[in-house]
Design a protein around this motif. Structure first.
Motif, PDB file in Angstrom:
ATOM      1  N   ASP A  32       0.830  -1.200   0.000  1.00 22.37           N
ATOM      2  CA  ASP A  32       0.000   0.000   0.000  1.00 22.37           C
ATOM      3  C   ASP A  32       0.868   1.255   0.000  1.00 22.37           C
ATOM      4  O   ASP A  32       0.722   2.128  -0.868  1.00 22.37           O
ATOM      5  CB  ASP A  32      -0.951  -0.029   1.204  1.00 22.37           C
ATOM      6  N   ASP A  89       0.215   6.620   3.731  1.00 21.06           N
ATOM      7  CA  ASP A  89       0.017   5.355   4.455  1.00 21.06           C
ATOM      8  C   ASP A  89       0.905   5.254   5.697  1.00 21.06           C
ATOM      9  O   ASP A  89       1.205   4.155   6.146  1.00 21.06           O
ATOM     10  CB  ASP A  89       0.275   4.170   3.503  1.00 21.06           C
ATOM     11  N   HIS A 114      -4.974   5.906   6.037  1.00 24.52           N
ATOM     12  CA  HIS A 114      -6.241   5.243   6.378  1.00 24.52           C
ATOM     13  C   HIS A 114      -6.192   4.506   7.717  1.00 24.52           C
ATOM     14  O   HIS A 114      -7.016   3.615   7.945  1.00 24.52           O
ATOM     15  CB  HIS A 114      -6.634   4.266   5.256  1.00 24.52           C
ATOM     16  N   HIS A 115      -5.231   4.836   8.583  1.00 28.70           N
ATOM     17  CA  HIS A 115      -5.149   4.151   9.878  1.00 28.70           C
ATOM     18  C   HIS A 115      -5.982   4.888  10.925  1.00 28.70           C
ATOM     19  O   HIS A 115      -5.732   6.072  11.185  1.00 28.70           O
ATOM     20  CB  HIS A 115      -3.696   4.064  10.336  1.00 28.70           C
ATOM     21  N   THR A 134      -4.904   3.002   1.701  1.00 32.98           N
ATOM     22  CA  THR A 134      -4.603   4.391   1.337  1.00 32.98           C
ATOM     23  C   THR A 134      -4.715   4.560  -0.176  1.00 32.98           C
ATOM     24  O   THR A 134      -5.104   5.619  -0.666  1.00 32.98           O
ATOM     25  CB  THR A 134      -3.204   4.796   1.848  1.00 32.98           C
ATOM     26  N   ASP A 164      -3.637  -4.499   0.810  1.00 31.50           N
ATOM     27  CA  ASP A 164      -4.223  -4.085   2.090  1.00 31.50           C
ATOM     28  C   ASP A 164      -5.596  -4.704   2.356  1.00 31.50           C
ATOM     29  O   ASP A 164      -6.076  -4.657   3.483  1.00 31.50           O
ATOM     30  CB  ASP A 164      -4.306  -2.554   2.196  1.00 31.50           C
TER      31      ASP A 164
HETATM   32 MN    MN Z   1      -2.193   0.720   4.201  1.00 31.78          MN
END
Ligand code: MN
Ligand code: 5GP
Length: 325
Positions: A32, A89, A114-115, A134, A164
């Motif tokens: 990712d 990411d 995207h965490h 991401t 991912d």
């Molecule tokens: Mn990721």
């Protein structure tokens, strides 16, 4: 604190104002973070920007097919100045590794990630904890930047999204993944070839390392927790690199009846790297966070001091408490 949400317009504005842009990936780079960085390089170059890619770590052999992978550099401390540093990411500042030094030579900073555990550590934070990758957010970012997809960009985005989502199998896989996939297929995406490279082919050291990891497999709590470990001797004996251990934890998790799994490996500098996994509805990110790690609800990691057995005991205790909590 800034709100956690996608901000593609704010990122696009920062990009439009910048000429020299540093795009940074996270340590222990995966499909990712590298797919996003290489996609952004292609897109930003199309916009006439000067793009440099940085990552504090080597590109895993399996990902060297990404267009532009050979351009990725470990920062030496001599880079810059940049108009914009863009992290992709990277869930927290620690995961920038030595790329964190680029902040001081960059006029502005932004991130796309995207965490859900992201502490929004940049000036502009386009962060959506519910995005499956991401790379999904990068697709939207390119639309806002008015950059059309190309076959090369499609390869990068497919790599990010497919890796991912566990090859489109995790609970996070959603309709947005498939509508983007439809667009990528229209760019002549070589799906079967890339699928084999990413999910089926294994280097010989990886297969040998799997045998060692399975040899170390232990079950606890009636099989609901599974653990595996890999020592420096295991890596040396198999001529294996850390990247060859990256997916092995799944063999432990995939046991019927197992709810949580751990793979502990001896990394450099006396550090122990944990890969933690859980099956829905169980979660494991809170266990990781208790030890200074983080990640996703069902896939998290920790890096902590050794020795191996003592570190494993601590994390296993926390997993048992979580299971019975
Ligand atoms: Mn990721
Ligand atoms: P893996 O087990 O595949 O290395 O990592 C799974 C996920 O956990 C990664 O996507 C990343 O988000 C997170 N992760 C892995 N190692 C660490 C770590 O040492 N610290 C933090 N904060 N997150 C980690």
């Amino acid at each position: 604190m800034t709100e956690m949400s996608r901000k593609p317009e704010a990122v696009a504005e920062a990009i439009r104002k910048a000429q020299r842009i540093a795009v940074c990936s996270h340590v222990n780079p995966d499909g990712d973070t590298l797919g996003c960085a290489t996609a952004m390089r292609l897109a930003l170059t199309k916009l006439g920007k000067e793009v440099s890619l940085f990552c504090d770590g080597k590109v895993p052999d399996v990902l060297t097919f990404l267009p532009g992978a050979e351009e990725i550099r470990i920062p030496t401390g001599k880079e810059g100045p940049f108009d914009l540093m863009l992290a992709v990411d990277v869930s927290d500042e620690k995961r920038l590794g030595s790329c964190t030094a680029l902040r001081t030579v960059s006029a502005h900073t932004a991130q796309i990630d995207h965490h859900p555990t992201n502490p929004l550590y940049m000036e502009i934070n386009s962060v959506d904890g519910s995005a499956p990758a991401t790379a999904v957010m990068i697709r939207e970012q390119l639309k806002v930047l008015d950059v059309d997809l190309t076959p090369e960009i499609a390869v990068c985005l497919y790599t990010g999204i497919s890796t991912d989502t566990g090859n489109f199998s995790f609970a996070s896989t959603n309709a947005e993944c498939f509508s983007i996939m439809s667009e990528l297929m229209e760019q002549q995406l070589p799906l079967a070839r890339l699928n084999r490279i990413l999910f089926r082919d294994h280097a010989m050291p990886q297969v040998k390392l799997l045998s060692r990891a399975l040899g170390s497999l232990k079950y606890f709590e009636n099989g609901q927790i599974a653990t595996m470990k890999l020592t420096r001797d295991d890596f040396n004996g198999c001529h294996a690199l850390s990247e060859h251990a990256d997916t092995l934890v799944n063999y432990a998790l995939d046991t019927i009846g197992t709810r949580m799994a751990m793979l502990a490996r001896e990394a450099g500098g006396g550090k122990i790297k944990f890969s933690l996994r859980a099956k829905e509805p169980d979660t494991i990110n809170d266990v990781a966070q208790a030890f200074g790690g983080g990640g996703h609800p069902q896939a998290s990691g920790i890096t902590m001091d050794g020795p191996l057995e003592a570190a494993m005991d601590k994390v296993l205790d926390a997993m048992i408490r979580k299971l019975n909590g």
